[in-house]
Design a protein around this motif. Structure first.
Motif, PDB file in Angstrom:
ATOM      1  N   ARG A   4      48.348 -31.116  55.493  1.00  0.00           N
ATOM      2  CA  ARG A   4      48.720 -29.808  54.963  1.00  0.00           C
ATOM      3  C   ARG A   4      50.096 -29.902  54.299  1.00  0.00           C
ATOM      4  O   ARG A   4      51.074 -30.307  54.935  1.00  0.00           O
ATOM      5  CB  ARG A   4      48.735 -28.763  56.079  1.00  0.00           C
ATOM      6  N   LEU A   5      50.138 -29.564  53.041  1.00  0.00           N
ATOM      7  CA  LEU A   5      51.422 -29.459  52.345  1.00  0.00           C
ATOM      8  C   LEU A   5      51.698 -27.978  52.146  1.00  0.00           C
ATOM      9  O   LEU A   5      50.895 -27.275  51.499  1.00  0.00           O
ATOM     10  CB  LEU A   5      51.388 -30.167  50.990  1.00  0.00           C
ATOM     11  N   GLU A   6      52.805 -27.545  52.701  1.00  0.00           N
ATOM     12  CA  GLU A   6      53.113 -26.124  52.577  1.00  0.00           C
ATOM     13  C   GLU A   6      53.703 -25.833  51.198  1.00  0.00           C
ATOM     14  O   GLU A   6      53.957 -26.740  50.400  1.00  0.00           O
ATOM     15  CB  GLU A   6      54.053 -25.712  53.707  1.00  0.00           C
ATOM     16  N   ARG A   7      53.928 -24.584  50.958  1.00  0.00           N
ATOM     17  CA  ARG A   7      54.387 -24.105  49.643  1.00  0.00           C
ATOM     18  C   ARG A   7      55.576 -24.936  49.120  1.00  0.00           C
ATOM     19  O   ARG A   7      56.511 -25.218  49.864  1.00  0.00           O
ATOM     20  CB  ARG A   7      54.791 -22.644  49.809  1.00  0.00           C
ATOM     21  N   ASN A   8      55.500 -25.353  47.847  1.00  0.00           N
ATOM     22  CA  ASN A   8      56.576 -26.089  47.158  1.00  0.00           C
ATOM     23  C   ASN A   8      56.870 -27.453  47.771  1.00  0.00           C
ATOM     24  O   ASN A   8      57.903 -28.054  47.453  1.00  0.00           O
ATOM     25  CB  ASN A   8      57.880 -25.289  47.115  1.00  0.00           C
ATOM     26  N   ALA A   9      56.009 -27.945  48.636  1.00  0.00           N
ATOM     27  CA  ALA A   9      56.230 -29.279  49.218  1.00  0.00           C
ATOM     28  C   ALA A   9      55.716 -30.343  48.250  1.00  0.00           C
ATOM     29  O   ALA A   9      54.936 -30.052  47.341  1.00  0.00           O
ATOM     30  CB  ALA A   9      55.512 -29.388  50.555  1.00  0.00           C
ATOM     31  N   ALA A  10      56.186 -31.572  48.478  1.00  0.00           N
ATOM     32  CA  ALA A  10      55.701 -32.681  47.648  1.00  0.00           C
ATOM     33  C   ALA A  10      55.691 -33.955  48.467  1.00  0.00           C
ATOM     34  O   ALA A  10      56.628 -34.224  49.236  1.00  0.00           O
ATOM     35  CB  ALA A  10      56.577 -32.859  46.412  1.00  0.00           C
ATOM     36  N   MET A  11      54.642 -34.724  48.312  1.00  0.00           N
ATOM     37  CA  MET A  11      54.545 -36.001  49.021  1.00  0.00           C
ATOM     38  C   MET A  11      53.645 -36.939  48.223  1.00  0.00           C
ATOM     39  O   MET A  11      52.628 -36.539  47.667  1.00  0.00           O
ATOM     40  CB  MET A  11      53.954 -35.793  50.422  1.00  0.00           C
ATOM     41  N   SER A  12      54.072 -38.199  48.198  1.00  0.00           N
ATOM     42  CA  SER A  12      53.238 -39.244  47.602  1.00  0.00           C
ATOM     43  C   SER A  12      52.918 -40.258  48.704  1.00  0.00           C
ATOM     44  O   SER A  12      53.817 -40.719  49.401  1.00  0.00           O
ATOM     45  CB  SER A  12      54.005 -39.924  46.455  1.00  0.00           C
ATOM     46  N   VAL A  13      51.649 -40.574  48.845  1.00  0.00           N
ATOM     47  CA  VAL A  13      51.218 -41.470  49.920  1.00  0.00           C
ATOM     48  C   VAL A  13      50.556 -42.699  49.324  1.00  0.00           C
ATOM     49  O   VAL A  13      49.722 -42.590  48.415  1.00  0.00           O
ATOM     50  CB  VAL A  13      50.213 -40.750  50.857  1.00  0.00           C
ATOM     51  N   LEU A  14      50.957 -43.873  49.848  1.00  0.00           N
ATOM     52  CA  LEU A  14      50.230 -45.108  49.525  1.00  0.00           C
ATOM     53  C   LEU A  14      49.522 -45.546  50.800  1.00  0.00           C
ATOM     54  O   LEU A  14      50.160 -45.847  51.805  1.00  0.00           O
ATOM     55  CB  LEU A  14      51.194 -46.192  49.047  1.00  0.00           C
ATOM     56  N   SER A  15      48.203 -45.530  50.744  1.00  0.00           N
ATOM     57  CA  SER A  15      47.415 -45.826  51.930  1.00  0.00           C
ATOM     58  C   SER A  15      46.699 -47.160  51.745  1.00  0.00           C
ATOM     59  O   SER A  15      45.998 -47.363  50.754  1.00  0.00           O
ATOM     60  CB  SER A  15      46.389 -44.704  52.131  1.00  0.00           C
ATOM     61  N   HIS A  16      46.902 -48.076  52.695  1.00  0.00           N
ATOM     62  CA  HIS A  16      46.183 -49.349  52.667  1.00  0.00           C
ATOM     63  C   HIS A  16      45.129 -49.359  53.769  1.00  0.00           C
ATOM     64  O   HIS A  16      45.434 -49.046  54.931  1.00  0.00           O
ATOM     65  CB  HIS A  16      47.148 -50.518  52.874  1.00  0.00           C
ATOM     66  N   CYS A  17      43.923 -49.705  53.414  1.00  0.00           N
ATOM     67  CA  CYS A  17      42.839 -49.857  54.388  1.00  0.00           C
ATOM     68  C   CYS A  17      42.482 -51.341  54.393  1.00  0.00           C
ATOM     69  O   CYS A  17      42.005 -51.863  53.372  1.00  0.00           O
ATOM     70  CB  CYS A  17      41.649 -49.003  53.990  1.00  0.00           C
TER      71      CYS A  17
END
Lengths: 306, 247
Positions: free
Chosen positions: A87-100
Motif C-alpha cells: 500500500r502506497l499512501e497519498r503522494n508516496a513514492a517507491m521503486s522496488v527491484l525484486s529478484h526471484c
C-alpha cells in the motif's frame, strides 16, 4: 547454498549492506534479512510454505533509494508462496527491484499473490527479475491485483534474465482511476519445453487514465507462449495501447490475443501484435558482418528482450 | 589485381532474368561504381555477391581471391571480408548501437566503437547508449551502418545507394568514410545512380536491363551516363520483371 549465495548471484549483496537501502530477503519461508528506512513499514509472517508480507509507504514519503526484495529458494524441491499486500499512501513514492532466484530448481513452485493499492498521486515502480536453473524444473505463478487512485502511477517490468523459464503463468489485473497511469512490460525468452502464459488486464475506468500493456517474448525449440492482453477503457479521454511482439524459432509456438474494449466515445485504445520468425533483413545485415544465423538470431532476440 | 570476379553470372527470379551474363572484375584497393538507372540490376548484383537469401541460385561463378564463393553462406562470405550496406538499413528494437557495431568487430572495445561513430559524425556520447531502432532517422542508421563497417575492417565493401535518405552534410561524412575504407586498402563498390556519388569512384560498370553495357574509367562512363542514360526513356525492367523493388 545459502541466502548470501543467492544474493551474490543477483549481484545485490553489496546493495543490501548499504544502511540507507531498505530490503527484504526471503529464503523459502525464512525471512533471512530485513532493513527499513523511515516511512517504510514492512511486516512479515512466516508461513508453512512461504511468507506473508505487508508493505506500507506512508503518506508523502518518497523513498529515495530503490528498495530491494529477494525471494529465493536454494533447495532443489520446494513450494514457496508469497502472499503480499502493498500500500502506497497519498503522494508516496517507491521503486522496488525484486529478484526471484531459483538456481537449483528441479521441482520448485513459486507463487506470488499480491494486492497492490497505490494512493492518490502516488508512484510505484516494480521491476521483477528472475534467475532460474538451467533444468527448467520450476513453475512460477505471479499474480497481482493493482488499484490506482486518481493521478497514481504504476510501472512494472517482468524479466527472466538467466536460466530456463520452466512454467510461467503471469496473471495481472490493474484498475486505473482518473488521470492515473499504468505501464506493464513482460520480457521472456523460452526454450526446450518451456511454457509461457501471460495474462495482463488493464481497466481504465477514470477520466484521462492512461495504460500501456507490452509483451516481448521469444520461443525456441519446442517452447510455447500464449499472451493475452486486454485493455478496457470506459471513461472519457482514457487512452491505451497494447503491444505484443513474439519471435519464433525452431518448433516454438506462440499465440497473441490482444483485446481492446472501449465503451466511451471519447476514449481511445489501440493495439498491435506481431508473431513470426526473425526479420530477414535484420538477420542478413548481421550475417553480412560475420555472425552465423544462430548468433545473429540470438543478438536480435537479446535486443528485443533488453 | 582482381579481388572479386563475376564470371558470366545470370540470375533469374520466378523465371525472369534479372542479371544477364554479367562478367565483371573488381580491382583490389580501388573504388568502383555500379551505375545505371532504376531497375538496371545494380542492387541485385550486390545481393548476389553477398549471397543473400533469394539471390543464391545463379548460373556462372563468383570468385573471391580466386576462391569460388557461390556455395558459401552470407556469414561465411562476410568472414572472408565481404560486406554490404543496405540502401535502407534495418531497424532493431532494443539492440544497442554498441552491440550492432560489435557484430562485425567482436573484439572492438568501447574506444574502437566510439572512434567508428566519430568517423561518421555520430557523437559517441549521444549514440553509444541508444538502440538501432526507429528512434534513429534513416540518415542516422545509414551512418551507423557505415560505422559498423569501418569497425569491421572488411576487404570488399558494397554500399548500396549511400546517398539515399541523407542530407548534404551527412553525405560528406559518408564520403569521408569511403576515403577511410580506401585508406585501409579495402575495395569499395558504390551502387548508385547519383552523379555526385559516382564521382567518388575511379572505375564504373554501367548496367542496363541486368546486362553490362559499358565499363571503364569514371571519366569515360560519367558523361555517357549523363548524356545517354538520364534522358533515356527505356524502362529498365529486365524481362518485364523486377526483384524486391529496391532494384
Amino acid at each position: 547454498m545459502e541466502m548470501n549465495d543467492l544474493l551474490q548471484m543477483a549481484s545485490v549483496d553489496r546493495a543490501l549492506q548499504d544502511e540507507q537501502t531498505a530490503h527484504l530477503a526471503i529464503d523459502l519461508n525464512d525471512v533471512a534479512s530485513k532493513r527499513l528506512v523511515p516511512g517504510l513499514q514492512v511486516e512479515t509472517e512466516e508461513l508453512d510454505d512461504g511468507v506473508a508480507v505487508d508493505i506500507v509507504v506512508a503518506e508523502d514519503v518518497q523513498i529515495g533509494r530503490q528498495v530491494h526484495l529477494c525471494f529465493g529458494v536454494s533447495k532443489e524441491q520446494a513450494v514457496q508462496r508469497i502472499d503480499m499486500d502493498v500500500r502506497l499512501e497519498r503522494n508516496a513514492a517507491m521503486s522496488v527491484l525484486s529478484h526471484c532466484i531459483f538456481p537449483r530448481a528441479v521441482d520448485v513452485e513459486h507463487r506470488m499473490d499480491a494486492r497492490i493499492h497505490i494512493g492518490e498521486n502516488a508512484t510505484y515502480r516494480y521491476d521483477e527479475k528472475h534467475i532460474h536453473s538451467q533444468e527448467g524444473g520450476i513453475a512460477v505463478y505471479p499474480s497481482a491485483e493493482v488499484e490506482l487512485e486518481p493521478h497514481a502511477r504504476f510501472a512494472t517490468v517482468f524479466e527472466l534474465i538467466k536460466g530456463r523459464v520452466g512454467v510461467l503463468d503471469i496473471d495481472y489485473g490493474i484498475t486505473g482511476r482518473e488521470h492515473s497511469t499504468l505501464e506493464m512490460m513482460s520480457k521472456v525468452s523460452g526454450r526446450d519445453d518451456d511454457e509461457i502464459k501471460i495474462n495482463e488486464r488493464g481497466d481504465l475506468v477514470g477520466e484521462g487514465a492512461r495504460g500501456v500493456l507490452n509483451s516481448r517474448v521469444a520461443v525456441r525449440n519446442e517452447a510455447m507462449a500464449e499472451v493475452y492482453n486486454k485493455l478496457r477503457a470506459t471513461a472519457p479521454y482514457a487512452r491505451g495501447h497494447v503491444d505484443c511482439k513474439e519471435i519464433l524459432k525452431d518448433n516454438g509456438a506462440a499465440t497473441a490475443i490482444p483485446i481492446v474494449e472501449v465503451s466511451h466515445p471519447l476514449a481511445h485504445v489501440t493495439h498491435e501484435a506481431a508473431i513470426g520468425s526473425v526479420d530477414t533483413k535484420q538477420l542478413q545485415t548481421l550475417m553480412a558482418r560475420g555472425l552465423n544465423e544462430d548468433e545473429a538470431t540470438e543478438r536480435i532476440i537479446e535486443g528485443l528482450l533488453s | 589485381m582482381g579481388i572479386l570476379e563475376i564470371d558470366n553470372v545470370t540470375l533469374a527470379i520466378e523465371g525472369k532474368k534479372i542479371l544477364d551474363s554479367l562478367s565483371i572484375d573488381f580491382w583490389e584497393g580501388h573504388v568502383h561504381a555500379i551505375v545505371g538507372p532504376n531497375g538496371a540490376g545494380k542492387s541485385t548484383l550486390a545481393f548476389t555477391i553477398m549471397g543473400l537469401e533469394g539471390y543464391r541460385d545463379i548460373d556462372g561463378d563468383i570468385r573471391y581471391r580466386d576462391e569460388p564463393i557461390t556455395s558459401l553462406d552470407v556469414d561465411e562470405r562476410a568472414r572472408r571480408g565481404i560486406t554490404l550496406a543496405w540502401q535502407e538499413p534495418a531497424r532493431y528494437e532494443g539492440l544497442s548501437v554498441q552491440s550492432f557495431i560489435r557484430a562485425g568487430a567482436p573484439d572492438a572495445d568501447s574506444e574502437t566503437v566510439a572512434e567508428a561513430l566519430e568517423q561518421v559524425g555520430l557523437p559517441p556520447d549521444e549514440y553509444m547508449g541508444r538502440a538501432v531502432d526507429d528512434t534513429l532517422s534513416g540518415g542516422e542508421r545509414k551512418k551507423l551502418e557505415l560505422a559498423s563497417i569501418l569497425a569491421m575492417r572488411p576487404r570488399f565493401v558494397m554500399l548500396d545507394e549511400p546517398d539515399s535518405g541523407i542530407d548534404v552534410a551527412s553525405l560528406e561524412k559518408i564520403f569521408e568514410g569511403i576515403d577511410l575504407l580506401r585508406g585501409y586498402g579495402a575495395t569499395v563498390v558504390l551502387i548508385t545512380h547519383s552523379m555526385t556519388v559516382m564521382q567518388q569512384a575511379e572505375h564504373a560498370f554501367l548496367l542496363c536491363g541486368g546486362a553490362l553495357v559499358d565499363k571503364g574509367p569514371m571519366k569515360k562512363i560519367l558523361p555517357y551516363f549523363e548524356q545517354e542514360c538520364i534522358p533515356c526513356g527505356h524502362k529498365n525492367v529486365p524481362d518485364g520483371g523486377g526483384n524486391d523493388g529496391d532494384e
